[in-house]
Design an enzyme around this catalytic site. Sequence first.
Site, short mmCIF file in Angstrom:
data_model
loop_
_atom_site.label_atom_id
_atom_site.label_comp_id
_atom_site.label_asym_id
_atom_site.label_seq_id
_atom_site.Cartn_x
_atom_site.Cartn_y
_atom_site.Cartn_z
N HIS A 106 -6.49 1.55 1.67
CA HIS A 106 -7.44 2.08 2.64
C HIS A 106 -8.82 2.29 2.05
CE1 HIS A 106 -4.35 3.93 5.69
NE2 HIS A 106 -4.20 2.63 5.51
N LYS A 148 -3.56 6.57 9.28
CA LYS A 148 -3.41 7.81 8.55
C LYS A 148 -2.46 7.62 7.37
CE LYS A 148 0.16 8.63 11.79
NZ LYS A 148 0.12 7.21 12.06
N ARG A 166 7.09 1.04 2.65
CA ARG A 166 7.00 2.49 2.45
C ARG A 166 7.88 2.98 1.32
NH1 ARG A 166 7.38 3.52 8.84
NH2 ARG A 166 8.48 1.55 8.59
#
Length: 340
Positions: free
Chosen positions: A80, A98, A166
């Site tokens: 990010h 997020k 993840r």
Amino acid sequence: MADPLRIGVLGCADIARRRMLPAFAADPDTALVAVASREGRRAAELARAHEGCAAVEGYEQLLATEGVEAVYVPLPVALHAQWVEAALLAGKHVLAEKPLTADPADTRRLLALARSRGLVLMENVMFVHHPQHAAVRSLVEDGAIGEPRSLSARFGVPRLPSGDIRYAPELGGGALLDIGVYPVRAAVHLLGSPLRVVGATLESGPHAVVETSGTALLRAESGVAAQLAFGMDHGYRSSYELWGSEGRISVRRAFTPPADHRPVLRLERRGGVEEIALEPADQVALTVAAFVRACRAGHGGAPDAEACLEQSDLLDGIRRSSGPPTPHAAHAAHAAEGHR
């Protein structure tokens, strides 16, 4: 009437495919004009599903594409900071998944950069745009539960496929940033700031090198406590409860309700139980609309800067307070067996 906001997408992540690209395509105030991937084939496959959307190979190429006013960044959290910064430097408004970054210093730097360049930088925390949470805050402000005493928030999802990103620590994987961000943001949204971390635990499940579950205890200056639990090896749960001196409010399907879900707020007081039914709302569409409004308002910076910074500090505080993730008991036993 203003022309639609021309949006490009950096990456072909699952959340982009399933939720955000359809929302961009459905909103008359946005135009999905380009999608980029490091592999041209993946970009072409996704672009074909959306009329007028061009496929671009490489994120740099999309940022250089003429006519793209804003970009959506659904990349892994470890990427990010790099690509949000690149987009801002290229003069684009940014809607980023997020959490905005994994480091509070990076979060502050990017928010300052957006503000200095007159560009919008918005974190894609969709649930805060759902009207059910405004209804909860209104009830609390009206004294429906007396003085708030504590918040309990839970979010858990079933075990993910073994190859899911993840589970990759180098990409910012783990339950804290992917799942824990929801109850943390709920605490910020409902209790305000400042909040501080009193204690936390993180645990890694069998065969995982990242944390797969965690808990945290936060405290507001007023003394109100927030007890949070989260994980990605759990039976599904998405709820919170605000407990006060005279009653409590509980919310189910708090964080990822489908667009057709009819929320029911459960208000329990000495006089009995009241169920307050609300109209369905599409929080994805509402988030897109909020981003467009911010971009068209002509004010640089982040519309949710204070909450974004508070959330970033709390996530970092939970990580620091917990120390390295504790191995799951079965995982630890297996490791011990291997060293005999």
